[in-house]
Design a protein around this motif. Sequence first.
Motif, mmCIF file in Angstrom:
data_model
loop_
_atom_site.group_PDB
_atom_site.id
_atom_site.type_symbol
_atom_site.label_atom_id
_atom_site.label_comp_id
_atom_site.label_asym_id
_atom_site.label_seq_id
_atom_site.Cartn_x
_atom_site.Cartn_y
_atom_site.Cartn_z
ATOM 1 N N GLY A 121 41.673 12.374 42.263
ATOM 2 C CA GLY A 121 40.617 13.138 42.905
ATOM 3 C C GLY A 121 39.589 12.259 43.571
ATOM 4 O O GLY A 121 39.129 12.546 44.690
ATOM 5 N N VAL A 122 39.229 11.154 42.905
ATOM 6 C CA VAL A 122 38.261 10.211 43.475
ATOM 7 C C VAL A 122 38.874 9.492 44.679
ATOM 8 O O VAL A 122 38.209 9.259 45.690
ATOM 9 C CB VAL A 122 37.777 9.209 42.407
ATOM 10 N N ALA A 207 40.285 0.346 31.702
ATOM 11 C CA ALA A 207 39.454 -0.392 32.660
ATOM 12 C C ALA A 207 39.690 0.098 34.080
ATOM 13 O O ALA A 207 38.743 0.230 34.872
ATOM 14 C CB ALA A 207 39.739 -1.888 32.548
ATOM 15 N N GLY A 208 40.947 0.384 34.436
ATOM 16 C CA GLY A 208 41.236 0.877 35.773
ATOM 17 C C GLY A 208 40.590 2.219 36.045
ATOM 18 O O GLY A 208 40.017 2.456 37.115
ATOM 19 N N ALA A 209 40.659 3.130 35.087
ATOM 20 C CA ALA A 209 40.049 4.445 35.267
ATOM 21 C C ALA A 209 38.531 4.359 35.292
ATOM 22 O O ALA A 209 37.862 5.080 36.056
ATOM 23 C CB ALA A 209 40.520 5.375 34.150
ATOM 24 N N LEU A 210 37.965 3.470 34.475
ATOM 25 C CA LEU A 210 36.501 3.309 34.470
ATOM 26 C C LEU A 210 35.993 2.857 35.835
ATOM 27 O O LEU A 210 34.898 3.250 36.257
ATOM 28 C CB LEU A 210 36.085 2.292 33.409
ATOM 29 N N ALA A 211 36.786 2.037 36.514
ATOM 30 C CA ALA A 211 36.375 1.585 37.848
ATOM 31 C C ALA A 211 36.195 2.772 38.792
ATOM 32 O O ALA A 211 35.288 2.787 39.629
ATOM 33 C CB ALA A 211 37.398 0.593 38.413
ATOM 34 N N GLY A 217 29.283 6.525 40.196
ATOM 35 C CA GLY A 217 28.072 6.537 39.378
ATOM 36 C C GLY A 217 28.113 7.442 38.172
ATOM 37 O O GLY A 217 27.068 7.936 37.726
ATOM 38 N N LEU A 218 29.300 7.651 37.586
ATOM 39 C CA LEU A 218 29.428 8.543 36.446
ATOM 40 C C LEU A 218 30.105 7.839 35.282
ATOM 41 O O LEU A 218 30.849 6.866 35.465
ATOM 42 C CB LEU A 218 30.251 9.778 36.815
ATOM 43 N N GLY A 219 29.856 8.319 34.071
ATOM 44 C CA GLY A 219 30.666 7.938 32.931
ATOM 45 C C GLY A 219 31.991 8.677 32.994
ATOM 46 O O GLY A 219 32.127 9.690 33.689
#
Length: 537
Positions: A121-122, A207-211, A217-219
């Motif tokens: 989605g991002v 780590a990949g998804a957190l990027a 700008g979201l958790g």
Amino acid sequence: MHRALVAHPQPADWAHRLIVSITLGLAAFSGQIQAQPPGSTPAIEATQIEQAVAALDALAPDLLQRSGVPGMAIAVVGADRVYYSRGFGVRDIDNLEPIDTETIFQLASLSKPLSSTIVAGVVGDGAISWETTVSPRVPELKLASPSITDMVTIGDLLAHRSGLPDHAGDLLEDLGFTREQILPRLQFLPLAPFRASNHYTNMGYTAGALAAARAVGLGWPELAEQQLFDRIGMSRSSYRFVDYILDPNHASLHAYVDGQYLPLYERNADAQAPAGAASASINDMARWLQLQINGGLVDGAPIIDPEALLQTQIPQSISHLPEQADQRAGFYGYGWNVGYDDLGRTRLNHSGAFMLGAATTVTVYPGEGIGIVVLTNGAPYGLAETTAASFFQLLFEGEADPNLLDLFFQRLAALWAEERDFMRDYSQPPLDPTPPLRNNRYGGLFSNPYYGLLVVAEHANRLMLWLGPQMMAFPLSPWDGNLFVFETTGENAVGLSGAEFHLDDEGQVSAVTLERYNKFGQGRFERLINTPLFGGW
């Protein structure tokens, strides 16, 4: 564009072997059918679907009873409808409350295809691409090679092709390390060839998804809600353990102990949230699966960009190379296993497994427009995969193999036993053990860069070790000479493991190796000081 497929020479870790075992089980009913080229497969008739779905009301309770698992929920989904959604059994054997279609289950690694949908989605919104590098957004991630740290992309990590070893960082999580503490410690693990290997890693995937989340700008839990859950009505879904455990209608974990499923543990997987911490009801998972089948649409409304979603469902790395020329390779997309059955039909699947007491699976035939999700509250010994495979046997062949549950149980039991292959056998104590040294010879402070500080001291007349940021305590029992044993802990516990003390030329203890934590050579702790610690510390 980093689209080159990568290969791992053989299935050398449990995740890859699980993929192979599941693939063999799914294909067991069609193994004698001569393969046909894609596009030649017969269309599924409406009556086939109706008959297969109708059979679940009898099949599911039978499999549940035979397995001993307390409960499960099933959804069968097509492009334009949910054909089936039902709960069976109980949420917890202590209170016997029934499972319904709103009961929340922990998904374990079924979180991965759910998470890749969110990342897609991002990507579709244009904030990132699959080739976006991770280091500027997740600077705490460190790999053994600084250049690879700088180059590794979101796609690399979601396709498990970064070179990190199998399940890198999971043992740190078992010891109480936080995600912020684990990601920089990955630099002390050896790397396989970058983009030319495939090893299943929860912390790398995380780590990949957190990027992706940080790019907007979201958790991660907040991104999941805004990008997916709120948009398609997944109101019973979350990536926060607290949301799961505090909900009165949740299915408790049940570990498998001496032939019984028992509610002994809780599993807070927030440290690896995108990779393994999701929880959801079967009704919510049916909504998500409909989005997958419909190329990003739900009820005709566009939710996820279809091109971005497609990239999650097609091969991005080779997870398994066959041992013979007539066998099929295994592929991994972004959060999906991608395979092909004997009639050339594309099959997407992923399972989730908590040894502490959860097993889940999803299987989709995108060309046929149908899929199934199975959620269970028992340790992973094949009920979820058997239910899914049996449904497709009913759908494609008209009958289910009654031996499939036993087949999966045997394969998975053998698979979990292989986790001890690099360790000694502690099932029988030595007949004539060498006595250990006095306890005060072993006490001291030890350390290594990966696991940090280790304390060995006598407490209540017993030798103990303390390890991890919370200083978890492990009693040591003499085994043979300078070899002691202790009971491992957490999701990756394997029972007894060795703690072997090493002596220098002067006969003084200079180091200790913890066998369970030494699979990749990180289990040796060097002594920092020679002052023995006794009477507590």
